[in-house]
Motif scaffolding. Structure first.
Motif, PDB file in Angstrom:
ATOM      1  N   ARG A 228      67.927  14.418  45.964  1.00 48.93           N
ATOM      2  CA  ARG A 228      67.839  14.314  47.417  1.00 48.93           C
ATOM      3  C   ARG A 228      68.135  12.881  47.855  1.00 48.93           C
ATOM      4  N   GLN A 229      67.598  11.920  47.098  1.00 51.56           N
ATOM      5  CA  GLN A 229      67.830  10.516  47.446  1.00 51.56           C
ATOM      6  C   GLN A 229      69.294  10.139  47.219  1.00 51.56           C
ATOM      7  N   ALA A 231      71.813  12.257  47.567  1.00 49.63           N
ATOM      8  CA  ALA A 231      72.529  12.861  48.703  1.00 49.63           C
ATOM      9  C   ALA A 231      72.347  12.010  49.953  1.00 49.63           C
ATOM     10  N   ALA A 232      71.119  11.508  50.167  1.00 51.03           N
ATOM     11  CA  ALA A 232      70.849  10.665  51.334  1.00 51.03           C
ATOM     12  C   ALA A 232      71.714   9.409  51.281  1.00 51.03           C
ATOM     13  N   PHE A 362      71.103  17.203  43.967  1.00 51.02           N
ATOM     14  CA  PHE A 362      72.097  16.711  44.935  1.00 51.02           C
ATOM     15  C   PHE A 362      72.838  17.896  45.550  1.00 51.02           C
ATOM     16  N   ALA A 365      70.658  19.809  47.951  1.00 54.26           N
ATOM     17  CA  ALA A 365      70.414  19.085  49.206  1.00 54.26           C
ATOM     18  C   ALA A 365      71.630  19.194  50.120  1.00 54.26           C
TER      19      ALA A 365
ATOM     20  N   ALA B 232      71.070  11.444  56.289  1.00 49.98           N
ATOM     21  CA  ALA B 232      70.367  10.965  55.094  1.00 49.98           C
ATOM     22  C   ALA B 232      68.912  11.417  55.130  1.00 49.98           C
ATOM     23  N   ALA B 235      68.721  14.990  54.357  1.00 43.92           N
ATOM     24  CA  ALA B 235      68.997  15.230  52.934  1.00 43.92           C
ATOM     25  C   ALA B 235      67.735  14.984  52.108  1.00 43.92           C
ATOM     26  N   LEU B 236      66.888  14.081  52.565  1.00 44.85           N
ATOM     27  CA  LEU B 236      65.631  13.791  51.860  1.00 44.85           C
ATOM     28  C   LEU B 236      64.612  14.916  52.011  1.00 44.85           C
TER      29      LEU B 236
END
Lengths: 374, 374
Positions: A228-229, A231-232, A362, A365, B232, B235-236
């Motif tokens: 997730r991080q 993707a962010a 990823f 997300a 972002a 996404a998190l």
């Protein structure tokens, strides 16, 4: 994942793993990411051995080497004839003696692998370039420079070998300076990162740096230890991510067992930006070491780089050994460079599994985001 | 955008706008977002007037109200018979007099809209609940509580009216406490945010809070002022975003002109977490005010909340007026709560345009991410 950077560097995932452990570097590279060995832990001879070990295991897959060249150094480091330890004031020696005794560290001073002069000068332009000269004899795919801009001789050598140079930055101004110095790839590192880091958070820093240096590609660092991080970070405009902390609790990492236990138990509130280990602000686990240097009544305040590195490394060699023996005061003092993501690290896993989990999360997300956007 | 939260709250975009200006609240709500008025700037009577003004403009579209109820307050605030200003020590009064004179602020003390006692007690449970009682007479769609958990009487009143309660948090532990106190929606706010904020960055905090309180929905706050940052945050794992700083430089904002100019000129390095305006750590523009309180030789150190609020607000009323008159020392002192995104704010725009730009950039960021993932 198909990004321009992946194609250029020949990797499957734009996931860079900074580590001082060759095992982590090889494991991440073999899993489709890009391992980067922190060279500063080694003498040139040791580095040669480590890279040969990696070469034998990655089967031509790409990996890189990272050095540390601060823009400002204590003057002692630049005087080639001086003995660096002569520049450590009596007050600082006394404070360390007092600290180790206060916390009951009975382990005697430890023999060190390298001379203090050689160790301290690894962070000068000459020292770092010496390490890079060794690295360039190996099939490396990236040279990374932390802190200041890469020295001209390093950029020239990299150019000649056709190896891209990455540089770590904490502000837009640094990013401009690094690109001007010849960096091909910028790593924008937020304040939540472990190690030497600035004040601006990843969420704010990355888009600013991306816009400032376009079309130079940017990796995001700081606060990234999950898909997730990742993707962010890429939603912010980064072309990939640079992770350090997440590897410290992998099976392959040679993190000292006492430190590993502290990392697994720590929350995201348990880190601090402190000059107590290197002389420059570096995020690390809060411990009696950081507390005593940063706010202890008797603290003389940290020295500059590289003198504080010498003070801290010698003391930490003793602390580490004493902590392994279970001395409770030593466990209180023990710490290591780590980012705020330490609060997420609660399990020891193979580095390969970390890579696969990040890539899979990823994708999830991104799929979730896409469905919201419709 | 179709998220569960959008449907539940009746908005087009899960973009929450915290502002002390009714014009911003109405503009964002009318653009398809969710405006939230910071009620602490008003007496109950003033708040009633502001909300009536909003009601007349948003045509039934949803908006909310935010109050501030810290878990810990200076004891003076809880003694209903005490005059709060009696608790401000002589040293602190003298320091402010010295400061204003040092910076040549010649503007005399200003008449204040409310009594110090009423102003200081707005941040008690009773004061905040009094404001919420007024708000509940209007068709509000959300009550938000910053700092500590919402007081039980506030949660009960909201429940009875069928209004969801949101609560701001800076750690996982706070999030658990807020959910236990009855919060229906958690705003996870990173250290890069303006105003009262903790130490953990948004990138690290949001996924931890999302996992900790699931299925309670989480908004992300801190470092979000563009569509890439919104993407972002989501996404998190956040279901939406909560933004404050980005509205300060909109056309609608009643930000004092001297402060607005400083905001437009500032970089992301120009903020600091300081206790100098409210008694609790709040991110704001670095200025002579924060420097003198935080590191000035003669500083007595900030008081607790709400006493430091009284000290700062009275002084800042004079500073603001003097800054408008062009007194240079007053311009040096002037500041305001703002997050690290201040470095992105370099243009005055209508609030509606900010909403549309964020939503459009969000869609672009998601599309770019999706294409990488294939």
């Amino acid at each position: 994942m198909r990004t321009a950077l992946c194609e250029r560097l020949g990797v499957e995932f734009p996931l860079f793993a900074f580590s001082h452990c060759r095992d982590v570097v090889a494991a991440v590279t073999n899993a489709g990411g890009f391992g980067v060995l922190g060279a500063i832990a080694y003498t040139p001879e040791q580095l040669d051995t480590e890279l040969t070990w990696i070469d034998e295991r990655v089967n031509g897959r790409p990996y890189g080497v990272d050095v540390l060249v601060p823009g400002k150094l204590d003057a002692s480091a630049l005087d080639r004839d001086a003995h660096l330890t002569d520049f450590i004031p009596e007050r600082h020696r006394d404070f360390v003696t007092h600290l180790l005794s206060k916390y009951g560290v009975s382990t005697p001073p430890q023999p060190v692998a390298a001379s203090a002069d050689e160790f301290g000068r690894r962070v000068t332009a000459a020292g770092a370039t010496g390490l890079i000269d060794v690295a360039l004899k190996h099939p490396i795919g990236l040279i990374a420079s932390a802190l200041g801009p890469p020295p001209p001789e390093m950029v020239a050598a990299a150019r000649q070998a056709g190896i891209p140079v990455a540089a770590l930055v904490g502000t837009v101004e640094h990013a401009h300076r690094q690109v001007a110095a010849g960096a091909d790839l910028i790593v924008a590192q937020g304040t939540e990162a472990g190690g030497h880091t600035g004040e601006i958070a990843t969420m704010v820093l990355v888009p600013q740096v991306v816009d400032a240096v376009a079309p130079v590609p940017v990796l995001a660092a700081g606060g990234i230890a999950s898909g997730r991080q990742m993707a962010a970070a890429m939603a912010l405009g980064a072309e990939g991510v640079w992770c350090g902390s997440v590897w410290l609790t992998t099976e392959e990492a040679e993190t000292a067992p006492a430190v590993k236990r502290k990392l697994l138990a720590a929350s995201s509130l348990d880190t601090v930006r402190s000059r107590s280990r290197t002389g420059k602000p570096a995020r690390q686990l809060k411990s009696a070491w950081t507390e005593e240097w940063d706010s202890g009544q008797e603290s003389p305040g940290p020295l500059g780089m590289p003198l504080q590195m010498l003070v801290a490394e010698a003391a930490m060699a003793r602390v580490g050994l004493a902590a392994e023996r279970g001395e409770p005061g030593a466990v209180e003092l023990a710490n290591y460079f780590v980012g705020q993501v330490v609060g997420q690290l609660d399990q020891v896993k193979p580095a390969r599994e970390v890579v696969y989990e990040m890539v899979s999360e990823f994708a999830d997300a991104v799929e979730r985001l896409s469905s919201l956007s419709q």
